[in-house]
Design an enzyme around this catalytic site. Structure first.
Site, PDB file in Angstrom:
ATOM      1  N   VAL A  10       3.418   8.647  -0.746  1.00 45.52           N
ATOM      2  CA  VAL A  10       3.529   7.906  -2.008  1.00 45.52           C
ATOM      3  C   VAL A  10       2.459   6.830  -1.995  1.00 45.52           C
ATOM      4  O   VAL A  10       2.223   6.175  -0.983  1.00 45.52           O
ATOM      5  CB  VAL A  10       4.932   7.303  -2.223  1.00 45.52           C
ATOM      6  CG1 VAL A  10       5.936   8.406  -2.514  1.00 45.52           C
ATOM      7  CG2 VAL A  10       5.389   6.464  -1.037  1.00 45.52           C
TER       8      VAL A  10
ATOM      9  N   ASN B 236      -2.832   5.799   5.531  1.00 43.48           N
ATOM     10  CA  ASN B 236      -2.152   4.593   5.068  1.00 43.48           C
ATOM     11  C   ASN B 236      -2.953   3.416   5.607  1.00 43.48           C
ATOM     12  O   ASN B 236      -3.021   3.217   6.815  1.00 43.48           O
ATOM     13  CB  ASN B 236      -0.712   4.551   5.595  1.00 43.48           C
ATOM     14  CG  ASN B 236       0.050   3.336   5.101  1.00 43.48           C
ATOM     15  OD1 ASN B 236      -0.287   2.767   4.073  1.00 43.48           O
ATOM     16  ND2 ASN B 236       1.076   2.936   5.841  1.00 43.48           N
TER      17      ASN B 236
ATOM     18  N   MET C  72       0.835  -1.192   0.000  1.00 43.30           N
ATOM     19  CA  MET C  72       0.000   0.000   0.000  1.00 43.30           C
ATOM     20  C   MET C  72       0.872   1.244   0.000  1.00 43.30           C
ATOM     21  O   MET C  72       1.890   1.290  -0.657  1.00 43.30           O
ATOM     22  CB  MET C  72      -0.935  -0.012   1.205  1.00 43.30           C
ATOM     23  CG  MET C  72      -2.196  -0.834   0.995  1.00 43.30           C
ATOM     24  SD  MET C  72      -3.391  -0.502   2.275  1.00 43.30           S
ATOM     25  CE  MET C  72      -4.604  -1.734   1.841  1.00 43.30           C
ATOM     26  N   CYS C  73       0.475   2.229   0.760  1.00 44.20           N
ATOM     27  CA  CYS C  73       1.121   3.542   0.701  1.00 44.20           C
ATOM     28  C   CYS C  73       2.191   3.695   1.773  1.00 44.20           C
ATOM     29  O   CYS C  73       2.375   2.850   2.631  1.00 44.20           O
ATOM     30  CB  CYS C  73       0.069   4.639   0.865  1.00 44.20           C
ATOM     31  SG  CYS C  73      -1.386   4.432  -0.179  1.00 44.20           S
ATOM     32  N   ARG C  74       2.879   4.819   1.703  1.00 45.24           N
ATOM     33  CA  ARG C  74       3.815   5.224   2.737  1.00 45.24           C
ATOM     34  C   ARG C  74       3.648   6.732   2.940  1.00 45.24           C
ATOM     35  O   ARG C  74       3.416   7.468   1.979  1.00 45.24           O
ATOM     36  CB  ARG C  74       5.276   4.928   2.329  1.00 45.24           C
ATOM     37  CG  ARG C  74       5.606   3.435   2.239  1.00 45.24           C
ATOM     38  CD  ARG C  74       5.601   2.815   3.612  1.00 45.24           C
ATOM     39  NE  ARG C  74       6.045   1.434   3.605  1.00 45.24           N
ATOM     40  CZ  ARG C  74       5.236   0.385   3.510  1.00 45.24           C
ATOM     41  NH1 ARG C  74       3.947   0.564   3.362  1.00 45.24           N
ATOM     42  NH2 ARG C  74       5.708  -0.843   3.555  1.00 45.24           N
TER      43      ARG C  74
END
Length: 390
Positions: free
Chosen positions: A93, A119, A1-3
């Site tokens: 991101v 997130n 997933m995201c950061r």
């Protein structure tokens, strides 16, 4: 997933010193998330965003720069970051879970003086979305521009903040913002409302969808910052989250940054899904199901005490669920991967992971990641004492 990454400092800092230059910067994490245990999807290349606050003379609202171009391939990000300074920065991101690839779906999101990142995911989202939308005021419903569960969670937060007696549209009020206690309570109310919406879904209508939510939120009003590390489960580990604080963020060589602490105070606080450096002593694991508040560079951590909280420091949670979402790292404080357990001849624990192991093979409680780190530091100190005595 995201950061995601949060910087809160007494002084302004060049964006590039956080986003571009560190060994494991948020830019690097977009294409080389080496601390991620889930290697099936190692990239966070579905867009990025940077939000930061400008001098008061330009107003209290943040400046946002988002793009669907992968962060590693955006020359404008490098140009912007190398010439822009701020004392409060959000960076994100993205790896898509809900919502299409578009600028309107890139974090951070903003409204008035507020900025928001997420997130994780909301459980049973396809069943929850309609109820969530109908449960908020039209003003916040109409403020949603994209299609992500993250932005709808932000709308729910705005609704909760408004119902608590604060106007998210207020730009002429107190320069100190809404206050860290107000932000924290609004975030906790948002989590409660999400859990309630999921609980109200009849079991026979869930179609085997996972009801667990991973809710690592970050919100700021330009003065205080509130972050959560949360999972709606009593057995599972939340997505990874770390913080670092000190008096200066110093570069000791190309890309080699280190958080220095000259005294007990802190001029800088960093919060990140993954550490920006490999300096083990610089980063502290945020406990699962807790809320971290940054007010005037002071870090406060409070437990989120609901039905999913466990007060035992030795309680071991499974990281299988978060790993399956690509949201747990192998940085200090994380649990051991299934491959590691198999190499030791052990069967994986619930969710596919075992607790982290000490050098002698004994199980060490790592629910919050702190016990393991403290024991390893103690062992290192004891070794140094032994060397001196020898």
């Amino acid at each position: 997933m995201c950061r995601f990454l949060v910087y809160k400092g007494k002084d302004e800092i060049l964006l590039s010193k956080l986003i571009l230059e560190p060994q494991h910067s948020i830019l690097t994490q977009s294409y080389d998330s080496r601390l991620r245990l889930d290697t099936r999807r190692p990239h966070n290349g579905d867009g990025f965003g940077v939000g930061y606050y400008t001098p008061p003379s330009l107003g209290p609202t943040p400046c946002l720069f988002t793009s669907t171009i992968p962060a590693w391939n955006c020359i404008n990000l490098e140009r912007l970051a190398s010439k822009t300074t701020s004392s409060l920065i959000f960076a994100h991101v993205r790896a898509t879970t809900e919502g299409s690839l578009s600028d309107s779906n890139c974090h951070p999101f903003s409204h008035g003086r507020l900025m928001w990142m997420h997130n994780g995911n909301i459980g049973c989202w396809r069943h929850v979305k309609r109820s969530l939308a109908l449960g908020i005021e039209p003003k916040w419903f109409n403020s949603v521009q994209g299609s992500t569960d993250s932005e709808w969670a932000f709308a729910l937060f705005l609704d909760s903040l408004h119902k608590a007696g604060c106007d998210p549209d207020d730009l002429d009020g107190d320069e100190r913002g809404f206050g860290h206690r107000v932000l924290r309570e609004a975030v906790l109310t948002t989590i409660k409302r999400i859990n309630r919406l999921i609980a109200e879904i009849p079991t026979n209508q869930r179609n085997d969808e996972d009801a667990r939510s991973l809710l690592n939120f970050a919100v700021t009003d330009g003065q205080s910052v509130v972050c959560t590390r949360y999972v709606s489960s009593a057995k599972d580990e939340a997505a990874s989250l770390y913080f670092s604080s000190g008096t200066s963020w110093k570069e000791e060589g190309k890309g080699n940054y280190k958080m220095e602490r000259r005294d007990k105070g802190a001029d800088i606080v960093l919060v990140a899904s993954e550490p920006l450096t490999f300096e083990r002593d610089n980063w502290v694991t945020v406990p699962t199901n807790s809320v971290l508040t940054v007010h005037k560079q002071t870090v406060m951590i409070h437990p989120i005490m609901d039905e999913y909280y466990n007060q035992s420091p030795s309680y071991v949670r499974s990281s299988g669920f978060a790993v399956s979402k690509g949201l747990v790292s192998s940085a200090p404080g994380a649990t051991a991967a299934p491959a590691t357990a198999a190499a030791r001849g052990q069967s994986p624990a619930n969710g596919g992971l075992t607790p982290a192991m000490a050098g002698d093979g004994s199980i060490m409680p790592t629910a919050d990641g702190q016990t393991r780190e403290l024991k390893e530091r103690l062992k290192a100190v004891q070794q140094r004492v032994a060397d001196v005595e020898a």
